[in-house]
Design a protein around this motif. Structure first.
Motif, PDB file in Angstrom:
ATOM      1  N   PRO A 603      73.798  64.593  78.407  1.00  0.00           N
ATOM      2  CA  PRO A 603      75.241  64.343  78.558  1.00  0.00           C
ATOM      3  C   PRO A 603      76.011  64.819  77.336  1.00  0.00           C
ATOM      4  CG  PRO A 603      73.958  62.362  79.043  1.00  0.00           C
ATOM      5  CD  PRO A 603      73.012  63.358  78.428  1.00  0.00           C
ATOM      6  N   HIS A 604      77.303  65.124  77.568  1.00  0.00           N
ATOM      7  CA  HIS A 604      78.144  65.535  76.465  1.00  0.00           C
ATOM      8  C   HIS A 604      78.462  64.339  75.560  1.00  0.00           C
ATOM      9  CE1 HIS A 604      78.544  69.096  78.936  1.00  0.00           C
ATOM     10  NE2 HIS A 604      79.266  69.704  77.970  1.00  0.00           N
ATOM     11  N   ALA A 605      78.527  64.638  74.255  1.00  0.00           N
ATOM     12  CA  ALA A 605      78.927  63.606  73.276  1.00  0.00           C
ATOM     13  C   ALA A 605      80.398  63.783  72.936  1.00  0.00           C
ATOM     14  CB  ALA A 605      78.085  63.712  72.013  1.00  0.00           C
ATOM     15  N   LEU A 606      80.991  62.725  72.371  1.00  0.00           N
ATOM     16  CA  LEU A 606      82.400  62.764  71.990  1.00  0.00           C
ATOM     17  C   LEU A 606      82.494  62.941  70.482  1.00  0.00           C
ATOM     18  CD1 LEU A 606      85.305  62.468  73.056  1.00  0.00           C
ATOM     19  CD2 LEU A 606      85.152  60.032  72.494  1.00  0.00           C
ATOM     20  N   GLY A 607      83.100  64.065  70.013  1.00  0.00           N
ATOM     21  CA  GLY A 607      83.188  64.281  68.586  1.00  0.00           C
ATOM     22  C   GLY A 607      83.844  65.584  68.232  1.00  0.00           C
ATOM     23  N   ASP A 608      83.809  65.900  66.933  1.00  0.00           N
ATOM     24  CA  ASP A 608      84.367  67.135  66.395  1.00  0.00           C
ATOM     25  C   ASP A 608      83.192  68.055  66.097  1.00  0.00           C
ATOM     26  OD1 ASP A 608      85.435  69.186  64.875  1.00  0.00           O
ATOM     27  OD2 ASP A 608      86.818  67.879  63.790  1.00  0.00           O
ATOM     28  N   PRO A 609      83.063  69.210  66.762  1.00  0.00           N
ATOM     29  CA  PRO A 609      81.888  70.069  66.565  1.00  0.00           C
ATOM     30  C   PRO A 609      81.779  70.625  65.156  1.00  0.00           C
ATOM     31  CG  PRO A 609      83.558  71.171  67.902  1.00  0.00           C
ATOM     32  CD  PRO A 609      83.998  69.747  67.756  1.00  0.00           C
ATOM     33  N   HIS A 610      82.908  70.895  64.503  1.00  0.00           N
ATOM     34  CA  HIS A 610      82.844  71.438  63.146  1.00  0.00           C
ATOM     35  C   HIS A 610      82.254  70.413  62.173  1.00  0.00           C
ATOM     36  CE1 HIS A 610      86.125  73.492  65.344  1.00  0.00           C
ATOM     37  NE2 HIS A 610      85.631  74.589  64.754  1.00  0.00           N
ATOM     38  N   GLN A 611      82.685  69.168  62.259  1.00  0.00           N
ATOM     39  CA  GLN A 611      82.145  68.134  61.372  1.00  0.00           C
ATOM     40  C   GLN A 611      80.690  67.841  61.691  1.00  0.00           C
ATOM     41  OE1 GLN A 611      84.677  64.689  61.545  1.00  0.00           O
ATOM     42  NE2 GLN A 611      86.365  65.683  60.447  1.00  0.00           N
ATOM     43  N   LEU A 612      80.325  67.891  63.007  1.00  0.00           N
ATOM     44  CA  LEU A 612      78.925  67.626  63.365  1.00  0.00           C
ATOM     45  C   LEU A 612      78.023  68.765  62.919  1.00  0.00           C
ATOM     46  CD1 LEU A 612      79.356  66.036  66.911  1.00  0.00           C
ATOM     47  CD2 LEU A 612      78.837  64.898  64.744  1.00  0.00           C
ATOM     48  N   MET A 613      78.534  70.004  62.929  1.00  0.00           N
ATOM     49  CA  MET A 613      77.749  71.109  62.388  1.00  0.00           C
ATOM     50  C   MET A 613      77.461  70.893  60.904  1.00  0.00           C
ATOM     51  SD  MET A 613      79.249  74.595  64.152  1.00  0.00           S
ATOM     52  CE  MET A 613      78.173  75.610  63.151  1.00  0.00           C
ATOM     53  N   GLN A 614      78.441  70.356  60.159  1.00  0.00           N
ATOM     54  CA  GLN A 614      78.227  70.077  58.737  1.00  0.00           C
ATOM     55  C   GLN A 614      77.152  69.010  58.568  1.00  0.00           C
ATOM     56  OE1 GLN A 614      81.766  68.871  56.686  1.00  0.00           O
ATOM     57  NE2 GLN A 614      80.739  68.630  54.706  1.00  0.00           N
ATOM     58  N   VAL A 615      77.146  67.972  59.441  1.00  0.00           N
ATOM     59  CA  VAL A 615      76.127  66.925  59.360  1.00  0.00           C
ATOM     60  C   VAL A 615      74.746  67.506  59.632  1.00  0.00           C
ATOM     61  CG1 VAL A 615      75.297  64.803  60.453  1.00  0.00           C
ATOM     62  CG2 VAL A 615      77.729  65.066  59.949  1.00  0.00           C
ATOM     63  N   PHE A 616      74.619  68.285  60.732  1.00  0.00           N
ATOM     64  CA  PHE A 616      73.304  68.829  61.093  1.00  0.00           C
ATOM     65  C   PHE A 616      72.815  69.820  60.046  1.00  0.00           C
ATOM     66  CE2 PHE A 616      74.615  68.072  65.770  1.00  0.00           C
ATOM     67  CZ  PHE A 616      74.274  66.739  65.658  1.00  0.00           C
ATOM     68  N   LEU A 617      73.737  70.648  59.510  1.00  0.00           N
ATOM     69  CA  LEU A 617      73.347  71.602  58.485  1.00  0.00           C
ATOM     70  C   LEU A 617      72.828  70.886  57.249  1.00  0.00           C
ATOM     71  CD1 LEU A 617      73.195  74.551  57.559  1.00  0.00           C
ATOM     72  CD2 LEU A 617      75.549  74.331  56.735  1.00  0.00           C
ATOM     73  N   ASN A 618      73.450  69.788  56.879  1.00  0.00           N
ATOM     74  CA  ASN A 618      73.010  69.032  55.708  1.00  0.00           C
ATOM     75  C   ASN A 618      71.616  68.460  55.934  1.00  0.00           C
ATOM     76  OD1 ASN A 618      72.798  66.624  53.832  1.00  0.00           O
ATOM     77  ND2 ASN A 618      74.745  67.492  53.146  1.00  0.00           N
ATOM     78  N   LEU A 619      71.340  67.950  57.152  1.00  0.00           N
ATOM     79  CA  LEU A 619      70.015  67.393  57.443  1.00  0.00           C
ATOM     80  C   LEU A 619      68.950  68.484  57.449  1.00  0.00           C
ATOM     81  CD1 LEU A 619      70.930  64.828  60.250  1.00  0.00           C
ATOM     82  CD2 LEU A 619      70.497  64.373  57.831  1.00  0.00           C
ATOM     83  N   ILE A 620      69.304  69.670  57.984  1.00  0.00           N
ATOM     84  CA  ILE A 620      68.335  70.779  58.007  1.00  0.00           C
ATOM     85  C   ILE A 620      68.049  71.266  56.593  1.00  0.00           C
ATOM     86  CG2 ILE A 620      68.017  73.174  58.755  1.00  0.00           C
ATOM     87  CD1 ILE A 620      69.631  72.443  61.282  1.00  0.00           C
ATOM     88  N   VAL A 621      69.087  71.369  55.748  1.00  0.00           N
ATOM     89  CA  VAL A 621      68.893  71.813  54.365  1.00  0.00           C
ATOM     90  C   VAL A 621      68.019  70.816  53.614  1.00  0.00           C
ATOM     91  CG1 VAL A 621      70.066  72.205  52.168  1.00  0.00           C
ATOM     92  CG2 VAL A 621      70.986  73.198  54.266  1.00  0.00           C
ATOM     93  N   ASN A 622      68.251  69.496  53.805  1.00  0.00           N
ATOM     94  CA  ASN A 622      67.424  68.484  53.146  1.00  0.00           C
ATOM     95  C   ASN A 622      65.972  68.589  53.579  1.00  0.00           C
ATOM     96  OD1 ASN A 622      69.565  67.464  51.718  1.00  0.00           O
ATOM     97  ND2 ASN A 622      69.931  65.726  53.074  1.00  0.00           N
ATOM     98  N   ALA A 623      65.755  68.804  54.880  1.00  0.00           N
ATOM     99  CA  ALA A 623      64.381  68.944  55.376  1.00  0.00           C
ATOM    100  C   ALA A 623      63.716  70.180  54.784  1.00  0.00           C
ATOM    101  CB  ALA A 623      64.396  69.018  56.910  1.00  0.00           C
ATOM    102  N   GLU A 624      64.468  71.274  54.677  1.00  0.00           N
ATOM    103  CA  GLU A 624      63.931  72.502  54.081  1.00  0.00           C
ATOM    104  C   GLU A 624      63.522  72.263  52.627  1.00  0.00           C
ATOM    105  OE1 GLU A 624      65.488  76.963  52.810  1.00  0.00           O
ATOM    106  OE2 GLU A 624      66.820  75.576  53.835  1.00  0.00           O
ATOM    107  N   GLN A 625      64.361  71.616  51.855  1.00  0.00           N
ATOM    108  CA  GLN A 625      64.055  71.371  50.442  1.00  0.00           C
ATOM    109  C   GLN A 625      62.870  70.422  50.292  1.00  0.00           C
ATOM    110  OE1 GLN A 625      67.722  70.022  48.733  1.00  0.00           O
ATOM    111  NE2 GLN A 625      68.641  72.076  48.664  1.00  0.00           N
ATOM    112  N   ALA A 626      62.755  69.412  51.181  1.00  0.00           N
ATOM    113  CA  ALA A 626      61.622  68.491  51.111  1.00  0.00           C
ATOM    114  C   ALA A 626      60.309  69.217  51.377  1.00  0.00           C
ATOM    115  CB  ALA A 626      61.823  67.354  52.121  1.00  0.00           C
ATOM    116  N   ILE A 627      60.301  70.181  52.324  1.00  0.00           N
ATOM    117  CA  ILE A 627      59.084  70.943  52.620  1.00  0.00           C
ATOM    118  C   ILE A 627      58.736  71.847  51.451  1.00  0.00           C
ATOM    119  CG2 ILE A 627      58.096  72.726  54.116  1.00  0.00           C
ATOM    120  CD1 ILE A 627      59.757  71.499  56.397  1.00  0.00           C
ATOM    121  N   ARG A 628      59.731  72.511  50.853  1.00  0.00           N
ATOM    122  CA  ARG A 628      59.473  73.441  49.751  1.00  0.00           C
ATOM    123  C   ARG A 628      58.902  72.724  48.539  1.00  0.00           C
ATOM    124  NH1 ARG A 628      64.863  76.545  48.676  1.00  0.00           N
ATOM    125  NH2 ARG A 628      63.593  77.254  46.906  1.00  0.00           N
TER     126      ARG A 628
END
Length: 717
Positions: A603-628
């Motif tokens: 189902p569709h979520a209710l939100g701002d896609p630009h702000q959610l992209m910033q949230v997801f990008l931050n989580l992906i970057v943190n995961a990348e740094q933890a693996i490295r």
């Protein structure tokens, strides 16, 4: 007339008895008998006078004297015994006189010899001398006065007081030497004395040769000859010094500003000075003394406030008491009292002072409240307050230092700036600039070392501190922790840089779209006209890469576009894919594989896609740094799902995971588990803030197989 002359007077009578036998032979012995009777009357009168005087002078005073003065009655008894011995000796002398007279009567026909007369006169003179020595040995003044004021005899004490010889006193009027009491008042009181024949009391005496008034406790007894009063004997004890002390005490008692009181053991007032009467709001002393002991109590049913218990030993007692004034108000007094004992050791009264400390206590309460307010103000002040004297020693440290640096205030008090654990050269230099008056007010930023070994950035503001005499006494310094502000400044600078980059991306994307559109169009035309299969495959690859570049440019433009007002339904799969495309190059470069499982019917979520992209990008970057930090390659697992009211996205890495003690603080601002320079500690806190605005949430946990997992939940639109 002396007794010797009286014997000489009797000698012609004896001679006449010899020449005239018809004369009464008992005349001479009757004269001596009268002399004997008069002598004994004088002795008994003196004894009675002494008894009355001592009883009158000492009776009341003996009630309140200490035990060490109780030897006075023993002294009086010894004096009485001495007088009895003297009287016995006088009786023997009188007996000798009687024997001589009897011998004269038996030989009345013959004239007494000169030797017999000398013996008789010597006995009489010796008796007179002994009697005078006795009364001269008295410390009290004693004299005999006729009714017309003529001095008949005085003791040595009288001559010392007047400064006149004995021979110059006897036979003269007493008013020749005494100015007060005056003659007229004394003569007016003579009639009453002749009736009672006794008087005792205090007499104020002023001699003509002295301006100092003297006071005597006097006992006056009548001298009786036959039934007629012919004079009076006076015995006076000098109480001038005692009276002056009493006058000084009375003056002190009346003029003291402190309240002075005398009370019974059960608290009933016996006397009070004017100050106490005024303190309690009464107009007259009698009104205060007439009150019951319990009226001064402020609480009903309590024992009298000024009373003492039955087992009280009467020692000095100092305490604070609360008394009721006449108008019903209460006042606080400092009560200091002690007991007065009688000769048997029984407490007969208490005497003490009452000092009104109502205003003092009110002022102390006000000062305590002000001090408490000041203390609370300093304790609640967000900055650390330091006071340093001119010797560089801390004289005051607020409790804020515990939160700021981890030290207790007592650990710094009395120490110099250079001796403290958080010593900083910049803080010391700031102190010296202000203490030396090079600057009246100054501030500085410095790095302070906390007790746990960490450090923080502090901003200190210092100014001069003056005492009550407007003299420089030290420096007051307020210290504020600006570590967060400094990191915020860095983050703002970085945000401004990102904002500028976003503006730049818009222009770059516009510039790139034109050539990419041309490349795509030309590649399609070439594919239509090209017959060579190898060339055709290369053109297809060229078209795919150009289309991929166009998508990247489109995603960059989408990410850098300002957020639209309000929230709208979004496809969570689409937002995650756009985010992965933006970060795909970095993931490939660091050998990190993305395991993304798409959910087509989410189902569709209710939100701002630009702000959610910033949230997801931050989580992906943190995961990348933890693996490295753990290994050279790794995998990020992305899963999507739904519940009844929300959709969720999970990002799991196979890095080292999150330390258990950091799980509760991982979303706090500026908290980071990364090495210095690898992060600001703001990413996760921003993610949490964004999701809170979306009525969503983010949670962190350690995955069972290792690594960390972050789950984002959003409400269904």
């Amino acid at each position: 007339m002396s007794l010797y002359h009286r014997i000489k007077k009797y000698q012609p009578s004896l001679m006449a008895s010899k020449s005239h036998p018809s004369t009464d032979p008992s005349r001479a012995p009757s004269s001596f008998e009268r002399e004997e009777s008069q002598l004994w009357r004088w002795a008994l009168g003196f004894l009675i006078l002494l008894a009355f005087a001592l009883a009158g002078l000492l009776w009341e005073r003996l009630q309140g004297i200490p035990y060490e003065l109780r030897a006075i009655p023993i002294g009086v008894l010894a004096l009485s015994l001495l007088f009895a011995v003297y009287a016995y000796g006088r009786r023997r002398e009188v007996g000798d006189l009687k024997l001589l007279l009897q011998g004269l009567q038996e030989h009345v026909g013959a004239a007494p010899s000169e030797q017999q007369l000398d013996q008789l006169s010597q006995v009489i003179m010796r008796s007179q001398r002994n009697f005078k020595e006795l009364i001269d040995s008295l410390d009290d003044a004693a004299c005999a006065i006729s009714l017309d004021g003529t001095l008949r005899t005085v003791n040595k004490r009288v001559t010392e007081l007047t400064g006149v010889a004995y021979s110059d006193l006897v036979g003269r009027k007493i008013y020749d030497f005494v100015e007060e009491p005056a003659r007229e008042p004394a003569e007016r009181g003579l009639g009453n004395f002749l009736n009672k024949r006794h008087w005792s009391g205090t007499v104020k005496l002023r001699l003509k040769n002295s301006t100092r008034p003297l006071y005597f406790d006097c006992v006056l007894n009548a001298i009786i000859k036959g039934d007629e009063v012919v004079g009076l004997s006076v015995l006076g004890r000098d109480i001038t010094e005692q009276r002056e002390k009493e006058l000084r005490f009375t003056e002190l008692f009346e003029t003291l500003q402190e309240g002075v009181y005398f009370s019974t053991p059960d608290g009933q007032l016996l006397d009070a000075n004017p100050a106490l009467v005024t303190m309690l709001g009464y107009a007259q002393k009698q009104e205060l003394l007439a009150l019951d002991a319990g009226v001064l109590n402020t609480e009903e049913g309590q024992p009298p406030v000024l009373g003492r218990a039955l087992d009280d030993h009467g020692g000095v007692r100092t305490r604070e008491v609360k008394l009721r004034r006449k108008d019903g108000s209460s006042a606080i007094f400092l009560d200091s009292s002690r007991a007065v004992w009688d000769t048997s050791g029984k407490v007969i009264r208490y005497q003490g002072t009452l000092v009104d400390i109502t205003e003092r206590r009110a002022m102390e309460r006000q000062i305590a409240q002000q001090e408490e307010f000041r203390q609370r103000l300093l304790e609640s002040f967000p900055d650390l307050i330091l006071v340093v004297d001119l010797e560089e020693r801390y004289t005051f440290v607020s409790s804020r230092i515990k939160d700021l640096l981890g030290y207790a205030p007592d650990e710094l008090l009395g120490k110099k700036i250079s001796e403290s654990g958080s010593h900083s050269p910049a803080l010391a230099a700031l102190y010296h600039d202000v203490a030396s008056s090079r600057q009246l007010f100054a501030s500085a930023e410095y790095t302070a070392h906390r007790r746990d070994g960490s450090s923080g950035t502090m901003r200190a503001s210092a100014s001069q501190l003056f005492d009550a005499d407007a003299k420089l006494s030290g420096v007051i310094i307020s210290v504020r922790d600006i570590t967060v502000e400094k990191k915020l400044e860095q983050q703002i600078v970085q945000s401004e840089r990102f904002a500028a980059m976003g503006q730049m991306i818009g222009g770059v994307a516009h510039e790139l779209n034109n050539p990419l559109t041309s490349i795509l169009g030309v590649s399609e035309l070439l594919q239509d006209n090209e017959t060579n299969e190898a060339v055709r495959k290369q053109l297809v690859m060229l078209q795919q890469q150009a289309r991929r570049a166009a998508e990247i440019v489109q995603n960059l433009t989408y990410f850098s576009r300002p957020p639209a007002p309000g929230k709208s339904p979004i496809n969570l799969v689409d937002v995650v894919e756009r985010t992965l495309n933006l970060h795909a190059y970095s993931l490939r470069k660091n050998n990190i594989t993305v395991d993304f499982l798409r959910e087509p019917n989410l189902p569709h979520a209710l939100g701002d896609p630009h702000q959610l992209m910033q949230v997801f990008l931050n989580l992906i970057v943190n995961a990348e740094q933890a693996i490295r930090e753990a290994r050279d390659r790794g995998t990020i697992r992305i899963r999507l799902g739904k519940t009844d009211n929300s959709v969720w996205a999970s990002f799991q890495d196979d890095g080292l995971g999150i330390p258990p003690e950091s799980l509760r603080s991982i979303f706090d601002p500026f908290y980071t588990t990364k090495r210095p320079g690898r992060g600001t500690g703001l990413g996760l806190s921003i993610c949490k803030a964004v999701l809170k605005e979306h009525n969503g949430s983010v949670e962190a946990e350690n995955a069972p197989g290792g690594g960390a997992a972050f789950t984002v939940s959003l409400p269904i639109g």
